[in-house]
Design a protein around this motif. Structure first.
Motif, PDB file in Angstrom:
ATOM      1  N   UNK A  35      97.441 -38.611  18.242  1.00 32.27           N
ATOM      2  CA  UNK A  35      98.441 -38.148  19.202  1.00 32.27           C
ATOM      3  C   UNK A  35      97.811 -37.292  20.295  1.00 32.27           C
ATOM      4  N   UNK A  36      96.764 -36.594  19.952  1.00 30.35           N
ATOM      5  CA  UNK A  36      96.136 -35.690  20.920  1.00 30.35           C
ATOM      6  C   UNK A  36      95.253 -36.427  21.919  1.00 30.35           C
ATOM      7  N   UNK A  58      83.427 -44.129  12.501  1.00 28.59           N
ATOM      8  CA  UNK A  58      83.291 -44.073  13.962  1.00 28.59           C
ATOM      9  C   UNK A  58      83.288 -42.642  14.497  1.00 28.59           C
ATOM     10  N   UNK A  59      83.070 -41.670  13.634  1.00 27.67           N
ATOM     11  CA  UNK A  59      83.114 -40.279  14.075  1.00 27.67           C
ATOM     12  C   UNK A  59      82.116 -39.988  15.195  1.00 27.67           C
ATOM     13  N   UNK A  60      80.945 -40.598  15.128  1.00 23.89           N
ATOM     14  CA  UNK A  60      79.938 -40.282  16.146  1.00 23.89           C
ATOM     15  C   UNK A  60      80.286 -40.848  17.519  1.00 23.89           C
ATOM     16  N   UNK A  61      81.372 -41.626  17.609  1.00 19.50           N
ATOM     17  CA  UNK A  61      81.815 -42.152  18.906  1.00 19.50           C
ATOM     18  C   UNK A  61      82.794 -41.214  19.607  1.00 19.50           C
ATOM     19  N   UNK A 104      86.104 -34.453  19.343  1.00 23.18           N
ATOM     20  CA  UNK A 104      86.803 -33.967  18.157  1.00 23.18           C
ATOM     21  C   UNK A 104      86.289 -32.590  17.741  1.00 23.18           C
ATOM     22  N   UNK A 105      87.225 -31.735  17.340  1.00 22.94           N
ATOM     23  CA  UNK A 105      86.841 -30.422  16.826  1.00 22.94           C
ATOM     24  C   UNK A 105      86.361 -30.561  15.383  1.00 22.94           C
ATOM     25  N   UNK A 107      87.046 -32.895   9.979  1.00 26.17           N
ATOM     26  CA  UNK A 107      87.303 -32.667   8.558  1.00 26.17           C
ATOM     27  C   UNK A 107      88.572 -33.396   8.120  1.00 26.17           C
ATOM     28  N   UNK A 108      89.585 -33.408   8.991  1.00 26.62           N
ATOM     29  CA  UNK A 108      90.834 -34.114   8.705  1.00 26.62           C
ATOM     30  C   UNK A 108      90.569 -35.603   8.500  1.00 26.62           C
ATOM     31  N   UNK A 109      89.766 -36.201   9.370  1.00 24.06           N
ATOM     32  CA  UNK A 109      89.475 -37.634   9.297  1.00 24.06           C
ATOM     33  C   UNK A 109      88.662 -37.966   8.050  1.00 24.06           C
TER      34      UNK A 109
END
Length: 246
Positions: free
Chosen positions: A70-71, A86-89, A93-94, A99-101
């Motif tokens: 949503x953000x 895909x976090x490194x893409x 992200x904070x 941590x949430x993902x």
């Protein structure tokens, strides 16, 4: 576009309740290789987001309003790859969002997938679909590339049907509110189901069509109608509709 897509669209269009629509949506997404599904939409008020998901554990620690989708994802209709694979893409992200993902993946198995916005920020509400898999990054990318056009079309159709059902529910709720008012005699107050049938009659639906919308038999619709006529002191649907409109 394969014929099966149109078959899936017909199934989606035939659903008349949120429950049956979401069940059909899950079946459709699973057939394309996405066992996890979330639909989330919100606005700029303090009301909690509207959510449908088959992995509610995702939000066991953080509420849906905190979902990074949503953000970050509702400024464009472009699809976005999601999940811990895909976090490194997503450098924006904070630490808390990362941590949430990661935690969501550990709880559910959802480690890769895509987000498809259906409405953007600036609308009366915004949000869309998040579809997930257990696949590694490369495998997920191949799956998405092979099916993106079909998935996007199906999401649009599910989204449109969902909004139609919600709108109809709002209209029925408003109609009931007018019926169940202090100005009416206590013995003339209709039950929610009776009010729903009268509302559908007022829209011009036949007994059979009202039965399809309500997921009940035509006989049951007729019984609700008869009891409504008795309470309203009228003889038929024409008189009932005229009385309720005045």
């Amino acid at each position: 576009m394969v014929l099966s897509v149109w078959s899936e669209i017909e199934k989606i269009e035939s659903q008349t309740t949120l429950t049956s629509l979401w069940e059909q949506a899950q079946t459709t997404f699973q057939s394309y290789g996405f066992p996890f599904a979330i639909y989330v939409a919100t606005d700029d008020t303090e009301m909690p987001p509207f959510v449908r998901t088959n992995i509610p554990e995702v939000y066991s620690e953080n509420p849906p309003a905190d979902d990074p989708f949503l953000r970050y994802c509702c400024y464009s209709y472009e699809h976005v790859f999601t999940g811990s694979e895909f976090l490194d893409s997503h450098s924006m992200l904070t630490a808390e969002e990362r941590a949430f993902i990661v935690a969501a993946g550990e709880r559910t198995g959802y480690v890769s997938g895509l987000a498809l916005p259906m409405r953007l920020r600036g609308s009366d509400r915004f949000g869309g679909f998040i579809l997930g898999t257990r696949l590694k990054r490369r495998e997920c990318t191949v799956l998405v590339d092979a099916n993106l056009d079909n998935i996007r079309l199906l999401c649009l159709m599910i989204h449109r049907r969902l909004e139609e059902i919600l709108l109809e529910s709002d209209r029925i709720a408003g109609f009931r509110e007018r019926l169940i008012s202090p100005k009416m005699d206590a013995d003339a107050v209709l039950s929610p189901r009776q009010a729903e049938v009268m509302f559908l009659f007022a829209q011009g639906l036949s007994t059979k069509e009202a039965a399809q919308v309500c997921n009940i038999s035509p006989h049951t619709v007729s019984e609700y109608a008869k009891e409504s006529y008795r309470k309203l002191g009228v003889r038929n649907r024409v008189e009932a509709v005229l009385k309720l409109k005045h």
